[in-house]
Design a protein around this motif. Structure first.
Motif, PDB file in Angstrom:
ATOM      1  N   ILE A  32       0.840  -1.204   0.000  1.00 14.11           N
ATOM      2  CA  ILE A  32       0.000   0.000   0.000  1.00 14.11           C
ATOM      3  C   ILE A  32       0.873   1.251   0.000  1.00 14.11           C
ATOM      4  CG2 ILE A  32      -1.562   1.373   1.461  1.00 14.11           C
ATOM      5  CD1 ILE A  32      -2.851  -1.335   2.300  1.00 14.11           C
ATOM      6  N   ASN A  91      -5.476   8.502   2.496  1.00 23.80           N
ATOM      7  CA  ASN A  91      -5.798   7.377   1.611  1.00 23.80           C
ATOM      8  C   ASN A  91      -5.080   6.107   2.060  1.00 23.80           C
ATOM      9  OD1 ASN A  91      -7.436   8.983   0.024  1.00 23.80           O
ATOM     10  ND2 ASN A  91      -5.864   9.387  -1.519  1.00 23.80           N
ATOM     11  N   THR A  94      -6.908   4.687   5.076  1.00 23.16           N
ATOM     12  CA  THR A  94      -8.146   4.036   4.650  1.00 23.16           C
ATOM     13  C   THR A  94      -7.865   2.647   4.085  1.00 23.16           C
ATOM     14  OG1 THR A  94      -9.212   6.148   4.179  1.00 23.16           O
ATOM     15  CG2 THR A  94     -10.143   4.197   3.112  1.00 23.16           C
ATOM     16  N   SER A  95      -6.850   2.551   3.234  1.00 24.19           N
ATOM     17  CA  SER A  95      -6.514   1.266   2.625  1.00 24.19           C
ATOM     18  C   SER A  95      -6.047   0.251   3.668  1.00 24.19           C
ATOM     19  CB  SER A  95      -5.415   1.453   1.569  1.00 24.19           C
ATOM     20  OG  SER A  95      -5.871   2.275   0.512  1.00 24.19           O
ATOM     21  N   GLU A  98      -8.854  -1.279   5.682  1.00 25.42           N
ATOM     22  CA  GLU A  98      -9.677  -2.229   4.935  1.00 25.42           C
ATOM     23  C   GLU A  98      -9.055  -3.631   4.895  1.00 25.42           C
ATOM     24  OE1 GLU A  98     -10.213  -0.506   1.117  1.00 25.42           O
ATOM     25  OE2 GLU A  98     -11.772   0.903   1.775  1.00 25.42           O
TER      26      GLU A  98
END
Length: 326
Positions: A32, A91, A94-95, A98
């Motif tokens: 990521i 971002n 957030t990734s 998840e």
């Protein structure tokens, strides 16, 4: 694609993104961070410090407990401070959050942010980074250290990693270099995917490769690679290009392709590497954690590659495979 012969000035201020997590989450989180444009990833594993406490051998680093999490793993990444960095960090968060949907255990999932000055970074490396003995015939030496070769056959690679990482101290880099010593021969043409500080490209040139193409998507890595290539006086053999993996290589072919990345990125490369590696050529991949070893081997074998050798240190794996003959 951009070809570089002169380095560019590095950014002066970076945002350090640090997350405390589990060993099993290191690879997806690193992926990521790389996808978000991080200029390198640092992994601080509590197990490494514990193992070092029990070791009686000389160590590359001066290990200190405050540099490691109490348990689990701390992953650090660095982003240039600019007008988009806040969005990038959000971002990334957030990734990462998840990942449990894909059965990835995050552990503490504690995130901290800090600013790092370029000069502070350079000073930190000079304090802790010492010569690394890769094998009986290869040693990596920081550019500020005085080092006398142990014998007339020793290849000495001088390195100033800066913010591009690739210092030669990580097990995956050492494994890559050891396999390259076996499979890179005089007059080979080599492609180094994700060159970072340029260490594998420089090693290929010193092992006798007549032409090396060093690829990296990150501008900071390109700068660092250019500087280190000049430092080792192998400019004539190496061309540095800024691009995304193999997309801009075109019809170029190589005898050996090296990629010290992550398992997920290597899996994406595997079908594409056919068009740049000559029949019977060697593909050396590293940066693979132990639990992904078989996934990578299976992907190679589906594409017709034959496994030549695997090497492992501290749950890190490097794999050398041979491309199908014509």
């Amino acid at each position: 694609m951009r070809n570089f012969t002169e380095g560019k000035r590095l950014p002066l201020v970076w945002v350090e993104f640090a997350i405390e997590t589990t060993q099993s989450a290191v690879e997806p989180i690193s992926n990521i961070l790389h996808e978000a444009g991080a200029s390198g990833v640092v992994i601080e594993d509590a197990a490494d410090f514990q193992a070092n406490e029990k070791s009686t051998e000389d160590e590359v680093y001066e290990f200190k407990p405050e540099d490691y999490p109490a348990e689990g793993v701390r992953v650090k990444a660095y982003f240039p401070e600019n007008e988009t960095v806040k969005t990038v960090v959000e971002n990334v968060k957030t990734s990462i959050n998840e990942l449990p949907r894909y059965d990835v255990e995050l552990g503490a999932n504690k995130i901290t942010l800090a600013k790092v000055e370029e000069e502070d970074w350079a000073h930190a490396w000079k304090k802790y980074y010492k010569p690394v003995v890769v094998s009986d015939t290869m040693t990596i030496v920081p550019s500020w250290e005085v080092y006398e070769p142990r014998n007339t056959h020793e290849q000495v690679i001088e390195l100033d990693p800066g913010m591009a990482f690739g210092t030669g101290t990580h097990p995956s880099t050492v494994l890559s270099l050891q396999l390259m010593e076996q499979y890179v021969t005089k007059n080979d043409e080599v492609i180094d995917i994700g060159t970072g500080s340029g260490i594998l490209s420089i090693a290929a040139a010193k092992l006798g490769a007549k032409q090396v193409t060093a690829l990296d998507v990150d501008e900071v890595a390109v700068y660092s690679a250019c500087e280190n290539i000049r430092l080792n006086d192998v400019n004539e053999q190496i061309t540095v290009q800024q691009n995304d993996l193999l997309e801009a290589v075109g019809t170029q072919e190589a005898d050996v392709v090296v990629a010290n990345l992550l398992a997920d990125i290597i899996l994406r490369l595997t079908p594409d590497v056919h068009r740049v590696i000559r029949p019977g050529g060697c593909f050396i991949s590293a940066g693979i954690i132990g639990r992904r070893k078989q996934d990578v081997i299976d992907a190679f074998e589906r594409e017709g590659f034959q496994v030549l050798r695997t090497a492992e240190v501290e749950d890190w794996v490097a794999i050398a495979v041979q491309a199908p003959e014509a």
